[in-house]
Scaffold this motif. Structure first.
Motif, PDB file in Angstrom:
ATOM      1  N   LYS A  87     -42.649 -19.266  -6.601  1.00  0.00           N
ATOM      2  CA  LYS A  87     -42.576 -19.843  -7.711  1.00  0.00           C
ATOM      3  C   LYS A  87     -41.449 -19.486  -8.696  1.00  0.00           C
ATOM      4  CE  LYS A  87     -47.455 -21.257  -8.168  1.00  0.00           C
ATOM      5  NZ  LYS A  87     -48.607 -21.246  -8.650  1.00  0.00           N
ATOM      6  N   ILE A  88     -41.345 -18.080  -8.512  1.00  0.00           N
ATOM      7  CA  ILE A  88     -40.434 -17.216  -9.372  1.00  0.00           C
ATOM      8  C   ILE A  88     -38.937 -17.894  -8.900  1.00  0.00           C
ATOM      9  CG2 ILE A  88     -39.235 -15.235  -9.841  1.00  0.00           C
ATOM     10  CD1 ILE A  88     -41.902 -13.881  -9.720  1.00  0.00           C
ATOM     11  N   PHE A  89     -38.625 -17.952  -7.381  1.00  0.00           N
ATOM     12  CA  PHE A  89     -37.377 -18.297  -7.034  1.00  0.00           C
ATOM     13  C   PHE A  89     -37.261 -19.607  -7.218  1.00  0.00           C
ATOM     14  CE2 PHE A  89     -35.275 -20.709  -3.549  1.00  0.00           C
ATOM     15  CZ  PHE A  89     -34.029 -20.257  -3.713  1.00  0.00           C
ATOM     16  N   ALA A  90     -38.215 -20.748  -7.291  1.00  0.00           N
ATOM     17  CA  ALA A  90     -37.929 -21.959  -7.822  1.00  0.00           C
ATOM     18  C   ALA A  90     -37.858 -22.076  -9.262  1.00  0.00           C
ATOM     19  CB  ALA A  90     -39.328 -22.897  -6.989  1.00  0.00           C
ATOM     20  N   ALA A  91     -38.237 -21.450  -9.973  1.00  0.00           N
ATOM     21  CA  ALA A  91     -38.020 -21.461 -11.295  1.00  0.00           C
ATOM     22  C   ALA A  91     -36.406 -21.209 -11.847  1.00  0.00           C
ATOM     23  CB  ALA A  91     -39.230 -20.821 -12.216  1.00  0.00           C
ATOM     24  N   PHE A  92     -36.151 -19.949 -11.291  1.00  0.00           N
ATOM     25  CA  PHE A  92     -34.574 -19.478 -11.574  1.00  0.00           C
ATOM     26  C   PHE A  92     -33.850 -20.116 -10.694  1.00  0.00           C
ATOM     27  CE2 PHE A  92     -31.515 -16.220 -11.389  1.00  0.00           C
ATOM     28  CZ  PHE A  92     -31.179 -15.888 -12.379  1.00  0.00           C
ATOM     29  N   ALA A  93     -34.025 -20.857  -9.496  1.00  0.00           N
ATOM     30  CA  ALA A  93     -32.887 -21.268  -8.636  1.00  0.00           C
ATOM     31  C   ALA A  93     -32.154 -22.380  -9.437  1.00  0.00           C
ATOM     32  CB  ALA A  93     -33.556 -21.965  -7.633  1.00  0.00           C
ATOM     33  N   PRO A  94     -32.514 -23.167 -10.387  1.00  0.00           N
ATOM     34  CA  PRO A  94     -31.257 -24.160 -10.840  1.00  0.00           C
ATOM     35  C   PRO A  94     -30.509 -23.557 -11.592  1.00  0.00           C
ATOM     36  CG  PRO A  94     -33.706 -24.830 -11.477  1.00  0.00           C
ATOM     37  CD  PRO A  94     -33.871 -23.437 -10.498  1.00  0.00           C
ATOM     38  N   TYR A  95     -30.821 -22.312 -12.660  1.00  0.00           N
ATOM     39  CA  TYR A  95     -29.796 -21.611 -13.287  1.00  0.00           C
ATOM     40  C   TYR A  95     -29.030 -20.990 -12.414  1.00  0.00           C
ATOM     41  CZ  TYR A  95     -27.750 -18.631 -16.908  1.00  0.00           C
ATOM     42  OH  TYR A  95     -27.052 -17.962 -17.553  1.00  0.00           O
ATOM     43  N   ALA A  96     -29.332 -20.420 -11.278  1.00  0.00           N
ATOM     44  CA  ALA A  96     -28.761 -19.628 -10.530  1.00  0.00           C
ATOM     45  C   ALA A  96     -27.573 -20.624  -9.645  1.00  0.00           C
ATOM     46  CB  ALA A  96     -29.307 -19.024  -9.251  1.00  0.00           C
ATOM     47  N   VAL A 176     -27.620 -13.331 -19.525  1.00  0.00           N
ATOM     48  CA  VAL A 176     -28.572 -14.152 -19.730  1.00  0.00           C
ATOM     49  C   VAL A 176     -29.633 -14.486 -18.630  1.00  0.00           C
ATOM     50  CG1 VAL A 176     -29.107 -16.757 -20.560  1.00  0.00           C
ATOM     51  CG2 VAL A 176     -27.211 -15.563 -21.348  1.00  0.00           C
ATOM     52  N   GLY A 177     -28.915 -14.551 -17.281  1.00  0.00           N
ATOM     53  CA  GLY A 177     -29.772 -14.924 -16.292  1.00  0.00           C
ATOM     54  C   GLY A 177     -30.796 -13.654 -16.034  1.00  0.00           C
ATOM     55  N   VAL A 178     -30.304 -12.464 -16.370  1.00  0.00           N
ATOM     56  CA  VAL A 178     -31.163 -11.094 -15.969  1.00  0.00           C
ATOM     57  C   VAL A 178     -32.248 -11.274 -17.067  1.00  0.00           C
ATOM     58  CG1 VAL A 178     -31.382  -8.748 -16.686  1.00  0.00           C
ATOM     59  CG2 VAL A 178     -29.245  -9.627 -15.406  1.00  0.00           C
ATOM     60  N   TYR A 179     -32.111 -11.826 -18.367  1.00  0.00           N
ATOM     61  CA  TYR A 179     -33.273 -11.965 -19.189  1.00  0.00           C
ATOM     62  C   TYR A 179     -34.182 -13.120 -18.849  1.00  0.00           C
ATOM     63  CZ  TYR A 179     -31.491  -8.578 -22.948  1.00  0.00           C
ATOM     64  OH  TYR A 179     -31.360  -7.487 -23.381  1.00  0.00           O
ATOM     65  N   ALA A 180     -33.614 -14.172 -18.413  1.00  0.00           N
ATOM     66  CA  ALA A 180     -34.520 -15.416 -17.896  1.00  0.00           C
ATOM     67  C   ALA A 180     -35.375 -15.050 -16.444  1.00  0.00           C
ATOM     68  CB  ALA A 180     -33.294 -16.305 -17.668  1.00  0.00           C
ATOM     69  N   LEU A 181     -34.461 -14.278 -15.677  1.00  0.00           N
ATOM     70  CA  LEU A 181     -35.456 -13.806 -14.597  1.00  0.00           C
ATOM     71  C   LEU A 181     -36.469 -12.928 -14.883  1.00  0.00           C
ATOM     72  CD1 LEU A 181     -35.648 -14.040 -11.512  1.00  0.00           C
ATOM     73  CD2 LEU A 181     -34.044 -12.327 -11.207  1.00  0.00           C
ATOM     74  N   THR A 182     -36.273 -12.115 -15.692  1.00  0.00           N
ATOM     75  CA  THR A 182     -37.294 -11.064 -16.279  1.00  0.00           C
ATOM     76  C   THR A 182     -38.395 -11.557 -17.048  1.00  0.00           C
ATOM     77  OG1 THR A 182     -35.633  -9.312 -16.432  1.00  0.00           O
ATOM     78  CG2 THR A 182     -37.649  -8.847 -17.661  1.00  0.00           C
ATOM     79  N   PHE A 183     -38.108 -12.745 -17.812  1.00  0.00           N
ATOM     80  CA  PHE A 183     -39.210 -13.346 -18.631  1.00  0.00           C
ATOM     81  C   PHE A 183     -39.993 -14.237 -17.516  1.00  0.00           C
ATOM     82  CE2 PHE A 183     -40.623 -17.371 -20.320  1.00  0.00           C
ATOM     83  CZ  PHE A 183     -41.503 -17.079 -21.185  1.00  0.00           C
ATOM     84  N   ILE A 184     -39.284 -14.791 -16.496  1.00  0.00           N
ATOM     85  CA  ILE A 184     -40.133 -15.573 -15.526  1.00  0.00           C
ATOM     86  C   ILE A 184     -40.851 -14.700 -14.766  1.00  0.00           C
ATOM     87  CG2 ILE A 184     -39.833 -17.230 -13.380  1.00  0.00           C
ATOM     88  CD1 ILE A 184     -37.321 -18.134 -14.827  1.00  0.00           C
ATOM     89  N   THR A 185     -40.601 -13.486 -14.264  1.00  0.00           N
ATOM     90  CA  THR A 185     -41.309 -12.650 -13.401  1.00  0.00           C
ATOM     91  C   THR A 185     -42.393 -12.090 -14.106  1.00  0.00           C
ATOM     92  OG1 THR A 185     -39.130 -12.140 -12.251  1.00  0.00           O
ATOM     93  CG2 THR A 185     -41.221 -10.597 -11.958  1.00  0.00           C
ATOM     94  N   ALA A 186     -42.209 -11.708 -15.340  1.00  0.00           N
ATOM     95  CA  ALA A 186     -43.258 -11.313 -16.323  1.00  0.00           C
ATOM     96  C   ALA A 186     -44.432 -12.393 -16.502  1.00  0.00           C
ATOM     97  CB  ALA A 186     -42.614 -10.795 -17.703  1.00  0.00           C
TER      98      ALA A 186
END
Length: 311
Positions: A87-96, A176-186
């Motif tokens: 789920k974390i990968f799927a949520a961050f993959a579009p931005y990546a 921005v990607g670091v903050y987004a990934l951190t928020f999604i993971t948390a």
């Protein structure tokens, strides 16, 4: 790299499919030893194996309750962890893929770069460019130079953040990607932790042993350091008979030391008593032997230690 990983995955899955059909006792020992102990959705008696990967859809259709019943808590937590990572990968993959990947590619494919005639220097750059400090020392393009990328750099280096120059404004996208990934993971970690707390409480309440339902509370105030007062306090916090009992455990370190000294003194006293009894027995035996050897009673009395009146 992606193609190589794909081939490795295909080979591993193919080997698994072949040996799974030839050695069912090795890959499904629980069903082989105890028929009916696994979900019927996965193993049906007297049924031939289906086509390759036919087990994927039934496995994904299993509920958490079925996994918990047939595989246990550890297997369920592991599968939930894998699901959370997906789920974390799927949520961050579009931005990546939509934002970061084109930005990283623009460093080599759209930015002006110098050409070099020495292939050895290109090979060195393939390793030096893994750090932004090395890229900062890249010579600036001169007039008339083409904009072709280094031919020896692999695709991974061209599309990674390692190719980004120092102090480039495009680094804000990675920030921005670091903050987004951190928020999604948390977010997903907090969600899974809440689910695990419910699972753990349900598991603990089903156990008969008291240790599964016992909580250790430290730094208890002085006014509550008795079993009765502690039980009354927790009964007010959790009314309705939820608290079975409370026991105040005191700090007995000084008492333990005194008990150890008492035990050592008692052991020493026992040794002294034993030595005294042995001394008396040996003296009595010597006196009896002297009297039986034909000596007078006064001699026996003297040998008994004292020259007093004979016994």
């Amino acid at each position: 790299v992606a193609v190589a990983n794909l081939w490795v995955a295909v080979v591993c899955v193919s080997i698994f499919e072949v040996f799974r059909r030839r050695a069912p006792r090795l890959y499904a020992p629980k069903e082989a030893q105890l028929p009916g102990s696994t979900p019927e959705l996965l193993h049906r008696p007297h049924r031939k194996p289906g086509p390759p990967l036919s087990w994927v859809r039934p496995l994904l259709a299993l509920s958490d309750e079925a996994v918990l019943q047939h595989a246990g808590e550890d297997a369920l937590v592991y599968l939930r962890f894998v699901r959370m990572a997906t789920k974390i990968f799927a949520a961050f993959a579009p931005y990546a893929f939509v934002v970061l990947l084109p930005i990283n590619a623009s460093v080599f494919y759209l930015s002006p770069q110098t050409t070099r005639d020495d292939p050895q220097e290109d090979d060195d750059d393939m390793f030096a460019n893994t750090t932004s400090a090395a890229l900062q020392s890249r010579p600036k393009p001169e007039a008339g130079h083409s904009r072709q990328p280094y031919s020896t750099l692999n695709t991974f280096n061209r599309l990674s953040m390692a190719s980004m120059p120092v102090a480039d404004t495009r680094m804000w996208a990675h920030c921005v990607g670091v903050y987004a990934l951190t928020f999604i993971t948390a977010y997903y970690l907090a969600k899974e932790c809440r689910w695990y707390v419910v699972l753990r409480h349900r598991f603990a309440t089903r156990q008969d042993e008291a240790r599964h339902r016992t909580v250790l509370v430290q730094r208890v105030p002085v006014e509550l350091r008795t079993s009765a007062k502690l039980a009354d306090y927790f009964n007010k916090l959790y009314p309705g008979g939820q608290v079975v009992g409370a026991v105040a455990c005191r700090d007995s370190s000084r008492l333990d030391a005194l008990v150890a000294r008492r035990d050592a003194t008692a052991a020493r006293l026992d040794r002294l008593r034993e030595r005294r009894v042995r001394a008396k027995l040996s003296t009595s035996e010597y006196g009896t032997g002297a009297a039986s050897s034909g000596g007078s009673s006064s001699a026996a009395a003297v040998a008994a230690g004292g020259g007093g009146p004979p016994a």
